[in-house]
Design a protein around this motif. Structure first.
Motif, PDB file in Angstrom:
ATOM      1  N   UNK A 459       0.679-100.245  17.523  1.00  0.00           N
ATOM      2  CA  UNK A 459       2.282 -99.136  18.728  1.00  0.00           C
ATOM      3  C   UNK A 459       3.320 -99.351  17.941  1.00  0.00           C
ATOM      4  N   UNK A 460       3.094 -99.370  16.251  1.00  0.00           N
ATOM      5  CA  UNK A 460       4.604 -99.236  15.782  1.00  0.00           C
ATOM      6  C   UNK A 460       4.109 -97.489  15.032  1.00  0.00           C
ATOM      7  N   UNK A 461       5.249 -98.033  13.959  1.00  0.00           N
ATOM      8  CA  UNK A 461       4.985 -96.292  12.742  1.00  0.00           C
ATOM      9  C   UNK A 461       3.893 -96.393  12.223  1.00  0.00           C
ATOM     10  N   UNK A 462       2.876 -95.909  12.521  1.00  0.00           N
ATOM     11  CA  UNK A 462       1.502 -95.683  11.627  1.00  0.00           C
ATOM     12  C   UNK A 462       1.447 -95.708   9.928  1.00  0.00           C
ATOM     13  N   UNK A 463       2.751 -94.225   9.676  1.00  0.00           N
ATOM     14  CA  UNK A 463       2.977 -94.018   8.245  1.00  0.00           C
ATOM     15  C   UNK A 463       3.900 -95.386   6.905  1.00  0.00           C
ATOM     16  N   UNK A 464       4.002 -96.075   8.228  1.00  0.00           N
ATOM     17  CA  UNK A 464       4.984 -97.425   7.985  1.00  0.00           C
ATOM     18  C   UNK A 464       4.004 -98.707   7.519  1.00  0.00           C
ATOM     19  N   UNK A 465       3.080 -98.423   8.655  1.00  0.00           N
ATOM     20  CA  UNK A 465       1.875 -99.197   8.161  1.00  0.00           C
ATOM     21  C   UNK A 465       0.825 -99.341   7.141  1.00  0.00           C
ATOM     22  N   UNK A 466       0.683 -97.922   6.945  1.00  0.00           N
ATOM     23  CA  UNK A 466       0.569 -98.029   5.396  1.00  0.00           C
ATOM     24  C   UNK A 466       0.561 -98.261   4.558  1.00  0.00           C
ATOM     25  N   UNK A 467       2.501 -97.482   4.630  1.00  0.00           N
ATOM     26  CA  UNK A 467       2.839 -97.893   3.346  1.00  0.00           C
ATOM     27  C   UNK A 467       2.394 -99.524   3.275  1.00  0.00           C
ATOM     28  N   UNK A 468       3.327-100.136   4.109  1.00  0.00           N
ATOM     29  CA  UNK A 468       3.419-101.469   4.043  1.00  0.00           C
ATOM     30  C   UNK A 468       2.473-102.126   3.402  1.00  0.00           C
ATOM     31  N   UNK A 469       1.063-101.857   4.043  1.00  0.00           N
ATOM     32  CA  UNK A 469      -0.467-102.046   4.084  1.00  0.00           C
ATOM     33  C   UNK A 469      -0.459-102.141   1.928  1.00  0.00           C
ATOM     34  N   UNK A 470       0.216-100.721   0.957  1.00  0.00           N
ATOM     35  CA  UNK A 470       0.488-100.949   0.025  1.00  0.00           C
ATOM     36  C   UNK A 470       1.824-101.601  -0.620  1.00  0.00           C
ATOM     37  N   UNK A 471       2.533-102.268  -0.425  1.00  0.00           N
ATOM     38  CA  UNK A 471       3.457-103.292   0.105  1.00  0.00           C
ATOM     39  C   UNK A 471       4.467-102.026  -1.401  1.00  0.00           C
ATOM     40  N   UNK A 472       4.622-101.313  -0.392  1.00  0.00           N
ATOM     41  CA  UNK A 472       5.799-100.058  -0.471  1.00  0.00           C
ATOM     42  C   UNK A 472       7.218-100.312  -0.003  1.00  0.00           C
ATOM     43  N   UNK A 473       7.619-100.912  -0.701  1.00  0.00           N
ATOM     44  CA  UNK A 473       9.090-101.768  -0.333  1.00  0.00           C
ATOM     45  C   UNK A 473      10.421-100.845   0.254  1.00  0.00           C
ATOM     46  N   UNK A 474      10.426 -99.519   0.560  1.00  0.00           N
ATOM     47  CA  UNK A 474      10.624 -98.567   0.798  1.00  0.00           C
ATOM     48  C   UNK A 474      10.068 -98.119   2.664  1.00  0.00           C
ATOM     49  N   UNK A 475       9.088 -98.948   3.083  1.00  0.00           N
ATOM     50  CA  UNK A 475       8.607 -98.294   4.344  1.00  0.00           C
ATOM     51  C   UNK A 475       9.756 -98.467   5.228  1.00  0.00           C
ATOM     52  N   UNK A 476       9.688 -97.685   6.725  1.00  0.00           N
ATOM     53  CA  UNK A 476      10.032 -96.920   7.069  1.00  0.00           C
ATOM     54  C   UNK A 476       9.679 -96.495   7.854  1.00  0.00           C
ATOM     55  N   UNK A 477      10.080 -96.271   9.432  1.00  0.00           N
ATOM     56  CA  UNK A 477       9.653 -95.481  10.534  1.00  0.00           C
ATOM     57  C   UNK A 477       9.676 -94.477  10.086  1.00  0.00           C
ATOM     58  N   UNK A 478       8.585 -93.403   9.808  1.00  0.00           N
ATOM     59  CA  UNK A 478       8.348 -91.831  10.045  1.00  0.00           C
ATOM     60  C   UNK A 478       8.890 -90.550  11.160  1.00  0.00           C
ATOM     61  N   UNK A 479       9.084 -90.963  11.830  1.00  0.00           N
ATOM     62  CA  UNK A 479       9.840 -90.156  13.121  1.00  0.00           C
ATOM     63  C   UNK A 479       8.646 -89.253  13.400  1.00  0.00           C
ATOM     64  N   UNK A 480       7.481 -89.755  12.844  1.00  0.00           N
ATOM     65  CA  UNK A 480       6.641 -88.126  12.896  1.00  0.00           C
ATOM     66  C   UNK A 480       5.218 -88.689  13.669  1.00  0.00           C
ATOM     67  N   UNK A 481       4.801 -89.700  13.407  1.00  0.00           N
ATOM     68  CA  UNK A 481       3.511 -89.853  14.368  1.00  0.00           C
ATOM     69  C   UNK A 481       3.683 -90.034  15.363  1.00  0.00           C
ATOM     70  N   UNK A 482       2.060 -90.218  15.964  1.00  0.00           N
ATOM     71  CA  UNK A 482       2.148 -90.313  17.745  1.00  0.00           C
ATOM     72  C   UNK A 482       2.641 -91.696  18.359  1.00  0.00           C
ATOM     73  N   UNK A 483       2.859 -92.837  17.634  1.00  0.00           N
ATOM     74  CA  UNK A 483       3.778 -93.657  18.137  1.00  0.00           C
ATOM     75  C   UNK A 483       5.157 -93.623  18.079  1.00  0.00           C
ATOM     76  N   UNK A 484       5.973 -93.131  16.671  1.00  0.00           N
ATOM     77  CA  UNK A 484       7.340 -92.565  16.393  1.00  0.00           C
ATOM     78  C   UNK A 484       7.520 -91.069  17.929  1.00  0.00           C
ATOM     79  N   UNK A 485       6.424 -90.851  18.513  1.00  0.00           N
ATOM     80  CA  UNK A 485       6.445 -89.467  19.239  1.00  0.00           C
ATOM     81  C   UNK A 485       6.903 -88.833  18.853  1.00  0.00           C
ATOM     82  N   UNK A 486       6.848 -88.345  17.697  1.00  0.00           N
ATOM     83  CA  UNK A 486       6.617 -87.058  16.736  1.00  0.00           C
ATOM     84  C   UNK A 486       5.434 -85.997  16.933  1.00  0.00           C
TER      85      UNK A 486
END
Length: 696
Positions: A459-486
């Protein structure tokens, strides 16, 4: 010849002039990381690894660096590139900037000699080669050493393929380590990828050598809106596609996990009025190129594709829909990265199904072979005393050709075998089976699968989830996905679309094509069978493939290892009757293939067919040697023919002219082929195979 040099004076201004020519825009400027990479290559003559998202401009780095180095007298750039589609796009981009680019790959062997002459004459700026070329004996021994001496820049595109920790490891890429070792001092090297987590990045950087500049950027894809639609049944998922495909912006890709699904879904969508086409690795090369162009220019709404439409496809696409979840978040990130280039908004929708895990399990079963299989292969090569082709070698080894080829490529890189003219030979060098490493890689794959399941449920941000899987240190909520409400996604499907999808999926019946040719090398296994099969089966029928969306689920459940043996389930009985109603084979008797694992199922199927068709069961293709295990040799054709020949024999009193040959499922097709041959030898003129399912 003096060593070519490029100073830092005014070099950025020159680089940005080249960039403007490349992209065709007078306002184009380099990003700071792009400039850092170009400076490392063209000025400092270093090695660099660039991990940046799709569409960031990695190709601009190596094309601009090429122009700078060439103007200073350096040799041509060599780009190792994995796919023909990528090569075509790269050559087109290079030509826009006045770069003379050529390619050596499997489709243009007639031009290789002329291309090599042009390279050595200095008339080529960029040479693109597939990783497979690096291990071609002639190219490796005659062309590559000279190319290594003369090249001005080596580029490894999609560099995550070097690492067996990566989601798309390719043994041919391991050969690049040898090429790196052959490069003279001072030749810069660039490796690029959009999909590497920290472990893969470290592994690739280590393989590149010392003093590697690693540039990792943000992996956010600002244009993508990610969402998941959970629907219970295959017909609901198909109906969702039909109802909502036209709403998706522009043209795009509908990714499927299997080749069969691409055709099934494309046919259904076309029947509902959508302009779509199926695309997979089985599509003819010329047709693939035409379909890619049709998609890029918006002449189709969508290609219904496997991951064969992946790396290197460059177009402005408005959406990606996945019918079924890939087995890792990293590979999913790569697939969705096909959308959103050059457009501010692109929709990304995942429609997972319960069959996804079964498909993951199948592909996981194709991992690096067991140690005894590897040792057996090395022994066979050593005892042959001469090179053996992959085709010849598979008659000695219980492995399919593609898996055997992959294993040999790994052994080649490890120094245990060598590809030469005429095939493969053992080197005699000691080789150790790295059990611990293979186990760690297998465990990493299991973790990736669980992470994909977590992505579906989060139920968390989906783009953030994918970026964390890629060890992206800048991963943050996107505000655009279905879980962020965008991103608002409707799960609604129309009754009409569901009914038509259900009708298509519930209509059983797929052809079982007869074998046409005996596998080569059977004489080495004591069987005098070769050439065209003249006494085989007619075209048969099955209810469905195990990978199909409709009956596939019921068949997968029936053939699970933990499903007890028993009679044919009622729903599948009805499906068999419907198949027979459409097919209408004229038969005078029934013979069933005995099963060591599901004897009740096969007996019940034969008896039920006998009652329904009102023809007798006249015999069986019976087990005569229990020491030959069920499925033995199934990994390659020659071994399977030998195993079936030893395991089975026809037992029948009188064989009529037309026979229905019944089995529970077909995997390789050789049991049915040899059963039909035995029946033909016993007097049958026509043998019709009928099975419940197709697939392992």
């Amino acid at each position: 010849m003096p060593e070519p040099t490029v100073t830092a004076t005014d070099v950025r201004e020159q680089a940005e002039a080249h960039l403007r020519a490349l992209v065709g825009r007078e306002d184009a400027v380099l990003r700071e990381d792009q400039w850092s990479a170009i400076e490392a290559l063209a000025v400092d003559r270093r090695r660099a690894l660039v991990v940046q998202k799709t569409g960031w401009g990695k190709s601009a780095v190596y094309f601009v660096a090429t122009l700078l180095l060439r103007s200073a007298g350096a040799g041509p750039t060599v780009i190792v590139s994995p796919l023909l589609a990528l090569m075509r796009n790269q050559i087109a981009a290079a030509e826009r900037a006045g770069i003379r680019a050529v390619t050596i790959n499997s489709t243009n062997p007639e031009a290789w000699a002329e291309i090599e002459e042009s390279i050595h004459a200095g008339d080529v700026d960029v040479l693109l080669v597939s990783p497979e070329r690096l291990n071609n004996p002639t190219f490796r021994d005659a062309v590559l050493p000279r190319l290594a001496r003369e090249c001005g820049l080596l580029v490894v595109d999609e560099a995550h393929c070097i690492s067996d920790w990566g989601h798309d490891f390719r043994p041919d890429y391991r050969r690049i380590r040898t090429l790196l070792g052959d490069l003279p001092d001072g030749i810069p090297v660039l490796a690029t990828t959009a999909t590497a987590n920290a472990r893969v990045t470290a592994d690739v950087a280590e393989q590149l050598g010392r003093d590697v500049l690693v540039l990792r950027g943000s992996l956010d894809r600002e244009s993508l809106r990610l969402g998941v639609v959970q629907l219970r049944t295959p017909e609901q998922r198909l109906a969702w596609l039909s109802d909502h495909l036209a709403e998706q912006p522009g043209s795009g890709i509908v990714y499927c996990l299997t080749v069969a699904a691409t055709q099934e879904i494309a046919d259904y969508l076309a029947s509902r009025g959508h302009h779509v086409a199926a695309y997979s690795g089985q599509t003819e090369p010329t047709e693939r190129q035409q379909l890619e162009e049709d998609l890029a220019h918006g002449r189709v709404k969508a290609l219904i594709a496997t991951s064969a439409l992946g790396m290197g496809f460059d177009a402005t696409l408005g959406f990606v829909v996945n019918m079924g979840a890939p087995s890792s978040p990293v590979s999913y990130y790569q697939q969705v990265g096909r959308a959103g280039r050059g457009t501010p908004d692109a929709s990304v929708v995942l429609l997972p199904g319960p069959e996804d895990r079964d498909i993951w399990a199948y592909f996981a079963s194709l991992a690096f072979p067991r140690e005894e299989q590897v040792r057996h292969t090395l022994d066979a090569l050593a005892q042959a005393g001469r090179p053996l082709s992959t085709q010849a070698l598979e008659t000695y080894v219980d492995l399919g050709r593609s898996r055997l080829e992959q294993m040999l490529k790994v052994l080649d890189v490890d120094g245990a075998v060598r590809r030469v003219g005429g095939g493969w030979e053992a080197t005699g060098q000691p080789w150790a089976y790295d059990t611990e490493r293979y186990a760690r890689v297998a465990e990493a794959r299991r973790r990736e699968q669980q992470a994909m399941l977590d992505y579906l449920a989060t139920d968390r941000c989906r783009m953030r989830f994918l970026r964390e899987q890629l060890d992206d240190p800048e991963a943050a909520d996107c505000g655009r996905c279905d879980n962020c409400g965008g991103f608002r996604l409707s799960a609604a499907v129309s009754e009409g679309a569901v009914e038509e999808a259900a009708a298509r999926l519930s209509r059983p019946g797929v052809p079982v094509e007869p074998k046409k040719l005996w596998p080569s090398g059977l004489d080495r296994l004591g069987l005098e069978l070769k050439g065209r099969i003249k006494d085989g089966a007619a075209e048969g029928r099955a209810i469905a493939r195990l990978t199909d969306l409709g009956y596939g689920q019921q068949l997968r459940e029936l053939f699970r290892d933990d499903t007890p043996d028993g009679p044919v389930p009622v729903a599948l009985v009805k499906a068999v009757i419907e198949v027979l109603g459409d097919w209408r084979p004229r038969v005078q008797g029934i013979v069933h293939v005995e099963s060591g694992t599901r004897p009740t199922l096969t007996h019940d199927l034969a008896d039920g067919l006998s009652r329904y068709l009102r023809v007798p069961v006249v015999g069986s293709f019976a087990i005569r040697d229990d020491s030959v295990l069920p499925g033995q040799g199934a990994a390659n054709s020659a071994q399977r023919v030998a195993a079936v020949t030893r395991r089975f024999a026809l037992r029948a009193d009188a064989v009529p002219e037309s026979v229905l040959l019944v089995d529970d499922r077909v995997v390789t097709g050789w049991t049915l082929t040899l059963g039909a041959r035995a029946l033909r030898d016993a007097g049958a003129t026509t043998v019709f195979p009928l099975v419940l399912g197709v697939g392992g």
